[in-house]
Motif scaffolding. Structure first.
Motif, PDB file in Angstrom:
ATOM      1  N   ARG A 138       0.884  -1.477   0.124  1.00 33.31           N
ATOM      2  CA  ARG A 138      -0.218   0.077   0.309  1.00 33.31           C
ATOM      3  C   ARG A 138       0.877   1.288   0.200  1.00 33.31           C
ATOM      4  NH1 ARG A 138      -6.095   0.146  -0.061  1.00 33.31           N
ATOM      5  NH2 ARG A 138      -6.366  -2.099  -0.233  1.00 33.31           N
ATOM      6  N   GLN A 139       1.498   1.166   0.644  1.00 29.56           N
ATOM      7  CA  GLN A 139       2.882   2.124   0.490  1.00 29.56           C
ATOM      8  C   GLN A 139       3.357   2.694  -0.611  1.00 29.56           C
ATOM      9  OE1 GLN A 139       6.071   1.956   2.961  1.00 29.56           O
ATOM     10  NE2 GLN A 139       5.094   2.107   4.689  1.00 29.56           N
ATOM     11  N   GLN A 140       3.375   1.553  -1.638  1.00 27.89           N
ATOM     12  CA  GLN A 140       4.281   1.904  -3.023  1.00 27.89           C
ATOM     13  C   GLN A 140       3.045   2.686  -3.872  1.00 27.89           C
ATOM     14  OE1 GLN A 140       6.983   1.236  -2.809  1.00 27.89           O
ATOM     15  NE2 GLN A 140       7.448  -0.370  -4.440  1.00 27.89           N
ATOM     16  N   ILE A 141       1.736   2.677  -3.146  1.00 29.38           N
ATOM     17  CA  ILE A 141       0.569   3.287  -3.676  1.00 29.38           C
ATOM     18  C   ILE A 141       0.420   4.685  -3.939  1.00 29.38           C
ATOM     19  CG2 ILE A 141      -2.234   3.616  -4.807  1.00 29.38           C
ATOM     20  CD1 ILE A 141      -2.224   0.622  -3.792  1.00 29.38           C
ATOM     21  N   LEU A 142       1.078   4.786  -2.434  1.00 27.86           N
ATOM     22  CA  LEU A 142       0.723   6.178  -1.242  1.00 27.86           C
ATOM     23  C   LEU A 142       2.068   6.847  -2.326  1.00 27.86           C
ATOM     24  CD1 LEU A 142      -0.787   8.117   0.522  1.00 27.86           C
ATOM     25  CD2 LEU A 142       0.700   7.423   2.170  1.00 27.86           C
ATOM     26  N   ALA A 143       3.400   6.427  -2.387  1.00 26.10           N
ATOM     27  CA  ALA A 143       4.790   6.762  -2.130  1.00 26.10           C
ATOM     28  C   ALA A 143       4.068   7.939  -3.277  1.00 26.10           C
ATOM     29  CB  ALA A 143       5.515   6.041  -2.824  1.00 26.10           C
ATOM     30  N   PRO A 144       4.343   7.415  -5.046  1.00 26.23           N
ATOM     31  CA  PRO A 144       4.195   8.099  -5.797  1.00 26.23           C
ATOM     32  C   PRO A 144       3.283  10.149  -5.727  1.00 26.23           C
ATOM     33  CG  PRO A 144       3.714   6.103  -6.556  1.00 26.23           C
ATOM     34  CD  PRO A 144       3.833   6.387  -5.189  1.00 26.23           C
ATOM     35  N   LEU A 145       2.555   9.337  -5.029  1.00 29.97           N
ATOM     36  CA  LEU A 145       1.024  10.528  -4.864  1.00 29.97           C
ATOM     37  C   LEU A 145       1.955  11.728  -3.719  1.00 29.97           C
ATOM     38  CD1 LEU A 145      -2.171   8.608  -5.091  1.00 29.97           C
ATOM     39  CD2 LEU A 145      -1.203   9.646  -6.368  1.00 29.97           C
ATOM     40  N   LEU A 146       2.818  11.083  -2.926  1.00 27.79           N
ATOM     41  CA  LEU A 146       2.901  12.049  -1.744  1.00 27.79           C
ATOM     42  C   LEU A 146       4.386  12.669  -2.706  1.00 27.79           C
ATOM     43  CD1 LEU A 146       2.335  10.150   1.219  1.00 27.79           C
ATOM     44  CD2 LEU A 146       1.211  11.673   0.564  1.00 27.79           C
ATOM     45  N   ARG A 147       4.841  12.134  -3.263  1.00 27.44           N
ATOM     46  CA  ARG A 147       6.283  12.675  -3.454  1.00 27.44           C
ATOM     47  C   ARG A 147       6.355  14.106  -4.124  1.00 27.44           C
ATOM     48  NH1 ARG A 147      10.169  14.115  -4.114  1.00 27.44           N
ATOM     49  NH2 ARG A 147      12.778  13.118  -4.147  1.00 27.44           N
ATOM     50  N   GLY A 148       5.510  14.398  -5.113  1.00 29.38           N
ATOM     51  CA  GLY A 148       5.788  15.273  -5.657  1.00 29.38           C
ATOM     52  C   GLY A 148       5.058  16.258  -4.836  1.00 29.38           C
ATOM     53  N   GLU A 149       4.540  16.152  -3.833  1.00 27.31           N
ATOM     54  CA  GLU A 149       3.701  17.257  -2.904  1.00 27.31           C
ATOM     55  C   GLU A 149       5.066  18.753  -2.643  1.00 27.31           C
ATOM     56  OE1 GLU A 149       0.364  17.740  -2.002  1.00 27.31           O
ATOM     57  OE2 GLU A 149       0.027  16.446  -3.791  1.00 27.31           O
ATOM     58  N   PRO A 150       4.650  19.616  -2.507  1.00 26.28           N
ATOM     59  CA  PRO A 150       5.740  19.964  -2.042  1.00 26.28           C
ATOM     60  C   PRO A 150       6.241  20.034  -0.567  1.00 26.28           C
ATOM     61  CG  PRO A 150       3.916  21.500  -2.839  1.00 26.28           C
ATOM     62  CD  PRO A 150       3.836  19.895  -2.842  1.00 26.28           C
ATOM     63  N   TRP A 151       5.115  20.431   0.591  1.00 23.51           N
ATOM     64  CA  TRP A 151       5.278  19.887   1.900  1.00 23.51           C
ATOM     65  C   TRP A 151       6.622  18.984   1.466  1.00 23.51           C
ATOM     66  CZ3 TRP A 151       5.056  15.748   4.353  1.00 23.51           C
ATOM     67  CH2 TRP A 151       3.969  14.223   3.907  1.00 23.51           C
ATOM     68  N   VAL A 152       6.534  17.590   1.225  1.00 27.89           N
ATOM     69  CA  VAL A 152       8.036  16.397   1.188  1.00 27.89           C
ATOM     70  C   VAL A 152       8.906  17.498   0.854  1.00 27.89           C
ATOM     71  CG1 VAL A 152       8.079  14.134  -0.395  1.00 27.89           C
ATOM     72  CG2 VAL A 152       5.277  14.792   0.763  1.00 27.89           C
ATOM     73  N   GLN A 153       8.893  18.118  -0.500  1.00 22.39           N
ATOM     74  CA  GLN A 153       9.833  18.140  -1.401  1.00 22.39           C
ATOM     75  C   GLN A 153      10.616  18.903  -0.262  1.00 22.39           C
ATOM     76  OE1 GLN A 153       9.329  19.624  -5.373  1.00 22.39           O
ATOM     77  NE2 GLN A 153       8.628  17.679  -5.768  1.00 22.39           N
ATOM     78  N   GLY A 154      10.072  19.349   0.262  1.00 19.85           N
ATOM     79  CA  GLY A 154      10.351  20.918   1.694  1.00 19.85           C
ATOM     80  C   GLY A 154      11.364  20.163   2.827  1.00 19.85           C
ATOM     81  N   ILE A 155      10.691  19.113   2.880  1.00 22.31           N
ATOM     82  CA  ILE A 155      11.802  18.314   3.940  1.00 22.31           C
ATOM     83  C   ILE A 155      12.948  17.444   3.320  1.00 22.31           C
ATOM     84  CG2 ILE A 155      10.894  15.884   5.858  1.00 22.31           C
ATOM     85  CD1 ILE A 155       8.228  17.052   5.937  1.00 22.31           C
ATOM     86  N   LEU A 156      12.058  16.942   2.119  1.00 20.80           N
ATOM     87  CA  LEU A 156      13.298  15.996   1.831  1.00 20.80           C
ATOM     88  C   LEU A 156      14.743  17.327   1.080  1.00 20.80           C
ATOM     89  CD1 LEU A 156      11.754  13.342  -0.532  1.00 20.80           C
ATOM     90  CD2 LEU A 156      12.955  13.459   1.665  1.00 20.80           C
ATOM     91  N   ARG A 157      14.322  18.199   1.121  1.00 21.70           N
ATOM     92  CA  ARG A 157      15.366  19.337   0.426  1.00 21.70           C
ATOM     93  C   ARG A 157      16.375  19.762   1.994  1.00 21.70           C
ATOM     94  NH1 ARG A 157      12.188  22.179  -2.178  1.00 21.70           N
ATOM     95  NH2 ARG A 157      10.727  23.337  -0.828  1.00 21.70           N
ATOM     96  N   HIS A 158      16.282  19.036   3.014  1.00 25.63           N
ATOM     97  CA  HIS A 158      17.303  19.139   4.750  1.00 25.63           C
ATOM     98  C   HIS A 158      17.916  17.946   4.430  1.00 25.63           C
ATOM     99  CE1 HIS A 158      14.074  22.189   6.257  1.00 25.63           C
ATOM    100  NE2 HIS A 158      15.040  23.262   5.711  1.00 25.63           N
ATOM    101  N   GLY A 159      17.417  16.716   3.142  1.00 24.77           N
ATOM    102  CA  GLY A 159      18.527  15.719   3.441  1.00 24.77           C
ATOM    103  C   GLY A 159      20.207  16.078   3.655  1.00 24.77           C
ATOM    104  N   ARG A 160      20.440  17.282   3.301  1.00 24.21           N
ATOM    105  CA  ARG A 160      21.736  17.678   3.657  1.00 24.21           C
ATOM    106  C   ARG A 160      22.085  18.478   4.209  1.00 24.21           C
ATOM    107  NH1 ARG A 160      23.985  14.359   0.115  1.00 24.21           N
ATOM    108  NH2 ARG A 160      23.514  14.164  -2.380  1.00 24.21           N
ATOM    109  N   SER A 161      21.268  18.397   5.715  1.00 20.69           N
ATOM    110  CA  SER A 161      21.180  20.239   5.867  1.00 20.69           C
ATOM    111  C   SER A 161      22.710  19.838   7.607  1.00 20.69           C
ATOM    112  CB  SER A 161      20.189  20.174   6.810  1.00 20.69           C
ATOM    113  OG  SER A 161      20.109  20.472   7.914  1.00 20.69           O
ATOM    114  N   ILE A 162      22.868  20.724   7.775  1.00 16.85           N
ATOM    115  CA  ILE A 162      23.856  20.396   8.586  1.00 16.85           C
ATOM    116  C   ILE A 162      23.726  19.969  10.400  1.00 16.85           C
ATOM    117  CG2 ILE A 162      25.340  22.068   8.317  1.00 16.85           C
ATOM    118  CD1 ILE A 162      24.264  23.894  10.562  1.00 16.85           C
ATOM    119  N   PHE A 163      21.990  19.828  10.795  1.00 12.50           N
ATOM    120  CA  PHE A 163      21.522  19.551  11.709  1.00 12.50           C
ATOM    121  C   PHE A 163      20.674  18.536  11.472  1.00 12.50           C
ATOM    122  CE2 PHE A 163      20.537  24.425  11.542  1.00 12.50           C
ATOM    123  CZ  PHE A 163      21.344  24.624  12.624  1.00 12.50           C
TER     124      PHE A 163
END
Lengths: 162, 355
Positions: free
Chosen positions: B91-116
């Motif tokens: 079920r996560q496989q169905i949910l994932a592509p729908l969420l991946r393009g959402e602005p809030w998801v991209q915002g959090i993923l942009r912190h993947g290289r944060s210093i914190f």
């Protein structure tokens, strides 16, 4: 239907303590078709929602001690009760309940165990203690509902056959 | 007079600083409580939408629209809490592509290289739910993060994405602590086919022992028959440590060809190998092994006697009869061990056999 089936110590699916039985007292059936025991309020809400959709009447419990007592108090004979039993229950854990029921009331219950542990030993322990099935979380709720529907039908057939 | 003035000023400044610090702590606490309440409210409102999808196959639009309307931290924590606990991988496989393009998801993923580290942690956690092929580089970086918490969470994301990341995980196994290895095995086991494909070519006798042992353990944890065939071929390895890991892994390989291999390992020179072979024969419920196991209850090593007695109790039937016979025999050490194990309940036997 579910309002009538609630007993002392049972909880509503919202996790709130059940109040005094509403309106006039109604005689309880000899054995409920289905009992659900989990201390996880979110899981309880999901299962209650799914069981309501399937029109499967059930009793809900959040305490191991209370559900064990309730199951042991059920009248002997008649059809078996299907029990959805979470291992992580306060008071008495699911495995202890399973083992106690296996000793005191063998063949009276069809039990499916839910656990956050998928380890071989945990599954084997459940099945050896008499569980019909062991499902590791997260499990597919639609699959569980299909199984429950089938098992409740089998349990009712036992009564007819008897 | 002057000194009193200085003292008064110093006390005032100090008091003000302490009051400010206490006030700051109170404000921080209130802020955290407020955020936690926001998340709880978000979870409570998301729950029925998710239930409708999981139970009734309702449309996911309601879930996506609801999450889009929430502050990013509320959307993230609600999804992280509910999706990991109640949504199966399929079920996560169905949910994932729908969420991946959402602005809030991209915002959090942009912190993947944060210093914190906590921001990288959130990104890794979200990737374990919504990660896709475009995230492989980021997940690889998080797998070797300097924070152990981030590395641990990234394992789930890596197992989810498979491919090169599974190779990276398998190669990192030997250097990990046991507890972390167990976590890695659990994450890898969600993708048995991909893992077996990467694991099988690694199970070769010429591989250094430390690496080979970790990969044999991974094969055992996966219970993949193809990988375990390769493990079985390592039963005659010259290093006793390898044979020990082989015997342990083979308890998950319920095939007739495994039995003679385990019986051979039951007579190994190394007591640790003999003990694990006894344990495996019990786990596989090999009834034909009752006689050699009864003999192993008389072994000179305590641990072998214990494992052999437990195995006989696990197998049950005629094997349990042999255990009772040993308990009435003349060998005092075998008698003590068989008496001890014969008195255990079946649940206790299962539990102790796994420890």
């Amino acid at each position: 239907m579910r309002g009538r089936l609630r007993c002392v110590g049972a909880r509503t699916p919202q996790g709130l303590p059940a109040e005094t039985p509403p309106v006039a007292p109604v005689a309880e059936p000899a054995s409920p078709d289905l009992v659900v025991a989990t201390a996880d309020p979110s899981l309880m809400r999901m299962l209650s929602f799914a069981l309501d959709q399937m029109r499967l009447p059930h009793q809900s419990f959040t305490s191991g001690t209370v559900v064990l007592q309730r199951l042991l108090d059920l009248p002997r004979g008649g059809r078996p009760t299907v029990v959805v039993l979470d291992v992580d229950l306060p008071g008495v854990d699911g495995h202890a309940i399973l083992e106690r029921l296996g000793v005191e009331r063998p063949d009276a219950f069809l039990i499916v165990v839910l656990s956050s542990h998928a380890d071989e030993s945990v599954q084997v322990r459940s099945l050896l203690a008499g569980a019909l099935d062991h499902l590791a979380k997260p499990f597919n709720v639609r699959v569980l509902m299909a199984k429950l529907q089938r098992w409740v039908r089998i349990a009712r057939h036992y009564e007819v056959a008897a | 007079m002057l000194s009193l003035d200085v003292l008064a000023v110093a006390l005032t400044v100090e008091g003000t600083l302490i009051a400010a610090a206490l006030g700051g702590l109170v404000v921080l606490r209130l802020y955290l409580v407020w955020r936690a309440r926001q998340v709880e409210a978000g979870v409570a409102r998301l729950e029925p939408l998710l239930h409708a999808w999981l139970v009734d196959n309702a449309d996911l639009d309601g879930v996506i629209t609801f999450l889009r309307a929430q502050p990013p931290h509320v959307a993230f924590r609600s999804v992280a809490r509910l999706a990991t606990a109640y949504v199966t991988f399929e079920r996560q496989q169905i949910l994932a592509p729908l969420l991946r393009g959402e602005p809030w998801v991209q915002g959090i993923l942009r912190h993947g290289r944060s210093i914190f580290w906590w921001r990288r942690f959130d990104a890794a956690r979200l990737l374990s739910i919504v990660g896709g092929p475009d995230d492989v580089t980021l997940v690889a970086a998080l797998l070797s993060d300097r924070s152990p918490a981030v590395r641990l969470v990234a394992i789930d994301a890596a197992a989810r994405l498979g491919g090169r990341l599974v190779d990276l995980e398998l190669d990192s196994l030997p250097g990990r602590q046991d507890a972390v290895q167990q976590y890695q095995f659990a994450a890898l086991n969600r993708h048995p086919a991909i893992v077996a494909e990467a694991l099988v070519p690694r199970l070769r006798p010429e591989v250094p022992t430390v690496m080979l042992n970790a990969w044999i353990d991974a094969a055992g944890a996966s219970a993949n028959p193809v990988a375990l065939w390769r493990v079985r071929d390592l039963a005659l390895h010259e290093a006793p440590e390898v044979r020990l890991h082989v015997a342990r892994a083979l308890r998950r390989h319920a095939e007739p060809e495994t039995v003679p291999v385990l019986l051979k390992l039951l007579t190994d020179d190394d007591w640790r190998v003999r003990a694990q072979a006894a344990r495996a024969l019990g786990a596989l419920r090999v009834t034909s092994a009752a006689a050699p196991l009864a003999e192993a209850v008389r072994d000179r090593a305590w641990w072998v006697r214990y494992r052999a007695a437990l195995a006989l109790a696990q197998i049950g039937g005629e094997a349990r009869g042999r255990l009772l016979l040993v308990s009435r025999g003349s060998d005092p050490m075998a008698r003590d061990m068989s008496t001890l194990v014969a008195g255990l309940s079946s649940a206790a036997v299962v539990e102790m056999s796994e420890v």
